[in-house]
Design an enzyme around this catalytic site. Structure first.
Site, PDB file in Angstrom:
ATOM      1  CG  ASP A   6      -2.027   0.937   1.203  1.00  0.00           C
ATOM      2  OD1 ASP A   6      -1.984   1.866   0.390  1.00  0.00           O
ATOM      3  OD2 ASP A   6      -2.977   0.766   2.003  1.00  0.00           O
ATOM      4  CD  GLU A  97      -5.781  -0.706  -0.688  1.00  0.00           C
ATOM      5  OE1 GLU A  97      -5.879  -1.742  -0.029  1.00  0.00           O
ATOM      6  OE2 GLU A  97      -6.274   0.379  -0.348  1.00  0.00           O
TER       7      GLU A  97
END
Length: 339
Positions: A6, A97
DNA sequence: TCTGGGGTCCTAGGACCC
DNA sequence: TCTGGGGTCCTAGGACCC
């Protein structure tokens, strides 16, 4: 094992990368509300969703960077491409992400998966100039919780013992996919932590008005058999454009104008995708916060702007939007796409 | 202080068909 | 003619995510 990777403060990180003298400063990216804030800005109290004007009034030292949507799209494509060089089993969760299934590479070892994740973080930093946090675990839930814990710019590896110890103590409200509504229903049923799910069946949860897939997921989380499957993305199912109208309006002409504009913008956002739209949905938001969707069926799939605008306007007329005294603050369209 | 914009998935009810 | 059951499509609306 799975890695949840992420990128930290994605939009802002892209801006800082491209303009190094923003580094270390409290940067936010607009347009009208804070879409993304640097960690320095978060330390002041700025958070996503805050109207930019309010934030600036309270913290005049904030630096506002221009929102560059197309740049973020293209950096996101580079990021996903880099992930796919590690493994083809990549499930994007959003622009910044993704879950990576590295089972074929780690020999079943958490530590080895951790090394792969550390390496991935270094590569993204070196090749794209972006900070990425990562979580490593057996399944999605803990990988995601771990990457959240790892932020900013860190790595957290969750082994089986830790997972088993932490699982029952997780608040259900913190689970991915459980929002305020579901959390409220669960609390009403006396379920606050995962351990409280003991004794509950899927059927019993459904009786408490929990959606069935949700209920299955909760029971699986309790049992430690929750989702560890990375799903490869299919083609997107819709493309949309919505624009705030500024002040609430009840002027038909302003709303119609906005819808026309949004149809053109949505077609534009389609880019290289050659598929025609199969439906045009009109989205409205009123000044009392209520939203409304009116679907516009097409006689046949098309990308013809005039046809799409016509159907959108017809869908608008069916809503009787101007008759109830409320003003419209946001108007938009979504084009449904065939599979 | 409930504000932007872009998505996905699920449910319920009605129409229609067999 | 009535009743039951099943499937599919369409529309509206809700919940959730970043």
């Amino acid at each position: 094992m799975l890695i949840h990777a992420d990128a930290d403060a994605f939009f802002v990180s892209v801006e800082v990368r491209d303009d190094p003298h923003l580094r270390g400063r409290p940067v936010v990216v607009g347009p009208q509300v804070v879409a993304c804030a640097s960690y320095e800005a978060r330390a002041l109290g700025v958070h996503a969703g805050m109207p930019l004007r309010h934030a600036l009034r309270r913290w005049p030292e904030l630096v506002v960077a221009e929102f560059r949507g197309e740049t973020y799209e293209s950096v996101s494509a580079d990021l996903m491409a880099l992930f796919r060089e590690v493994t083809p089993l990549v499930e994007p969760g959003s622009m910044e992400e993704a879950f990576l299934d590295v089972s074929a590479l780690d020999g079943g070892s958490v530590d080895e998966a951790g090394r792969i994740a550390a390496d991935l973080r270094r590569r993204v930093r070196r090749e794209l100039g972006l900070p990425v946090s990562a979580g490593v675990a057996r399944a999605k839930l803990f990988a995601k919780l771990a990457s959240r814990r790892a932020k900013p710019d860190g790595l957290v590896v969750v082994d089986a013992d830790t997972e088993a110890r932490v699982r029952p103590r997780l608040p259900v409200a913190d689970l991915w996919g459980v929002g305020p509504m579901t959390a409220g229903k669960l609390h009403d049923a006396g379920i606050v932590h995962v351990a409280d799910l003991c004794g509950w069946t899927v059927e019993a949860l459904v009786e408490r008005r929990i959606a069935k897939p949700q209920a299955k997921n909760l029971v699986a989380i309790r049992d430690g058999t929750d989702d560890a499957t990375v799903k490869l993305p299919g083609p997107r199912k819709s493309v949309s454009s919505t624009i705030s109208l500024g002040r609430p309006t009840r002027q038909r002409s302003r709303v119609r104008e906005s819808l026309q504009h949004n149809v053109i913008r949505a077609l534009d956002r389609l880019g290289d995708d050659p598929r025609p739209a199969t439906r045009v949905d009109v989205h409205l938001r009123f000044d009392d916060g209520a939203t409304l969707v009116s679907q516009g069926a097409l006689e046949e799939p098309t990308r013809d702007p005039a046809t799409l605008v016509g159907v959108a306007l017809a869908a608008l007329e069916r809503t009787a939007y101007e008759d109830d005294g409320r003003g419209i603050v946001v108007a938009g369209v979504a084009l449904a796409l065939p599979a």
